[in-house]
Design an enzyme around this catalytic site. Structure first.
Site, short mmCIF file in Angstrom:
data_model
loop_
_atom_site.label_atom_id
_atom_site.label_comp_id
_atom_site.label_asym_id
_atom_site.label_seq_id
_atom_site.Cartn_x
_atom_site.Cartn_y
_atom_site.Cartn_z
N THR A 47 0.82 -1.21 0.00
CA THR A 47 0.00 0.00 0.00
C THR A 47 0.85 1.26 0.00
O THR A 47 0.42 2.31 -0.47
CB THR A 47 -0.95 -0.02 1.21
OG1 THR A 47 -1.69 -1.25 1.19
CG2 THR A 47 -1.92 1.14 1.18
N TYR A 135 4.59 -12.44 4.64
CA TYR A 135 3.47 -11.85 3.90
C TYR A 135 3.17 -12.74 2.70
O TYR A 135 3.97 -12.86 1.78
CB TYR A 135 3.86 -10.44 3.46
CG TYR A 135 2.83 -9.67 2.68
CD1 TYR A 135 1.49 -10.03 2.64
CD2 TYR A 135 3.21 -8.52 1.96
CE1 TYR A 135 0.56 -9.31 1.93
CE2 TYR A 135 2.29 -7.78 1.25
CZ TYR A 135 0.97 -8.17 1.23
OH TYR A 135 0.06 -7.44 0.51
N LYS A 164 0.96 -12.61 7.50
CA LYS A 164 -0.10 -11.78 6.93
C LYS A 164 -0.64 -12.58 5.75
O LYS A 164 0.01 -12.71 4.72
CB LYS A 164 0.43 -10.42 6.47
CG LYS A 164 -0.63 -9.55 5.79
CD LYS A 164 -0.02 -8.26 5.24
CE LYS A 164 -1.07 -7.44 4.49
NZ LYS A 164 -0.49 -6.21 3.88
N ILE A 207 -4.24 -6.64 9.03
CA ILE A 207 -3.41 -5.55 8.53
C ILE A 207 -4.22 -4.91 7.42
O ILE A 207 -4.35 -5.45 6.34
CB ILE A 207 -2.04 -6.05 8.06
CG1 ILE A 207 -1.28 -6.63 9.26
CG2 ILE A 207 -1.24 -4.90 7.43
CD1 ILE A 207 0.06 -7.25 8.91
#
Length: 296
Positions: A47, A135, A164, A207
């Site tokens: 992001t 992740y 994540k 998250i």
């Protein structure tokens, strides 16, 4: 180590019209989400448009966020690559004091085997004392990490503390939660659209992208979820449901930056190859946001 659970915010990197980092807006967003009750921050992730940032810019962002947060909540630092040696080099170049953990993405583009993924994270964990959150985002990386690989890693490396999970596969998420071999291994949703059912199924939090626009709303949603007050959680969730779907229509972070512009937190500029949110998207988000305000 500070507690990392609940709502973490995957921070955007605001830019001005010239494409330079807008530190005033970054400070505004960080202050806003902390004051509204989020539990931790995640910077320099997807992001944050990290692939478009130079090393000096990353360091400047780190210093800015640290300065504003003042250790009020934990910070997780994104640090991943499809080149294992690059991650090891970055570990040496960036000061990691005051970070609670690093978030490291599964190697992308190369499409390694499960054995390759295992050795990638094993090597990283052997070269740092930092806590590591893996992740997993296969629709971006082209590779999905499986349960057996996760369990091998956490069985052999104590500093790999969580994942994540952003595969979009809720069954896989539940398998990670139910069949992890260490009870204290953390499973975070990396997908706002299915974060609530993952937490209700035993996940440790989310998250979130949308959370930087609606930190207080998410705080209430997930507090209800942790108390198993399912109806109350979903009632609030459905208030932001239409906006949530719109935010990802033109990709991330183009959509969330458009929403943040509407809220007066930053401009919607992004760096190529991404494009800023369209006028059509902005209009739709504006309408839905105002509709939401009317129901409060």
């Amino acid at each position: 180590m500070k507690n990392i659970n609940g709502i973490g915010i995957a921070l955007v990197t605001p830019f001005n019209k010239k494409g330079e980092i807008d530190f005033i807006s970054l400070e505004k967003i960080v202050s806003y989400v902390i004051n509204e009750g989020v539990q931790y921050l995640v910077l320099l992730g997807t992001t944050g448009e990290t692939p478009t940032l130079k090393l000096k810019e990353k360091i400047d962002i780190i210093n800015c966020v640290k300065n504003i947060s003042q250790n009020r909540i934990p910070i997780v630092l994104g640090m991943g690559s499809n080149n294992t040696e690059d991650v090891l080099l970055t570990l040496k170049l960036i000061k990691l004091d005051n970070f609670e953990a690093i978030l490291s993405v599964c190697p992308y583009y190369n499409k390694p085997s499960q054995e390759g993924i295992y050795n990638h994270f094993k090597t990283i964990s052997e070269n740092t004392d930092m806590k590591i959150i893996i992740y997993n985002v296969p629709h971006r990386t082209g590779t999905n990490i499986n349960l057996d690989t996760i369990n091998r890693l956490i069985n052999n490396r104590d500093n790999i503390i969580g994942i994540k999970e952003a595969s979009g596969n809720i069954i896989q998420s539940y398998n990670f939660i139910k069949h992890k071999i260490k009870k204290d291994f953390l499973v975070f949703s990396g997908d706002d659209t299915i974060g609530l059912p993952i937490v209700l199924g035993g996940g440790d939090g989310i998250i979130s992208v949308i959370g930087q626009a609606f930190p207080k709303e998410l705080d209430f949603i997930y507090k209800f979820a942790y108390k198993n007050q399912v109806n109350k959680a979903y009632k609030l969730y459905y208030k932001i449901f239409k906006i949530l779907n719109l935010v990802f229509k033109e990709g991330n972070p183009s959509g969330i930056k458009t929403l943040l512009k509407i809220k007066g937190l930053c401009n919607k500029y992004v760096r190529l190859p991404l494009l800023k949110g369209s006028k059509t998207l902005e209009k739709k988000l504006y309408i839905e946001y105002n509709n939401m305000l009317k129901t409060q």
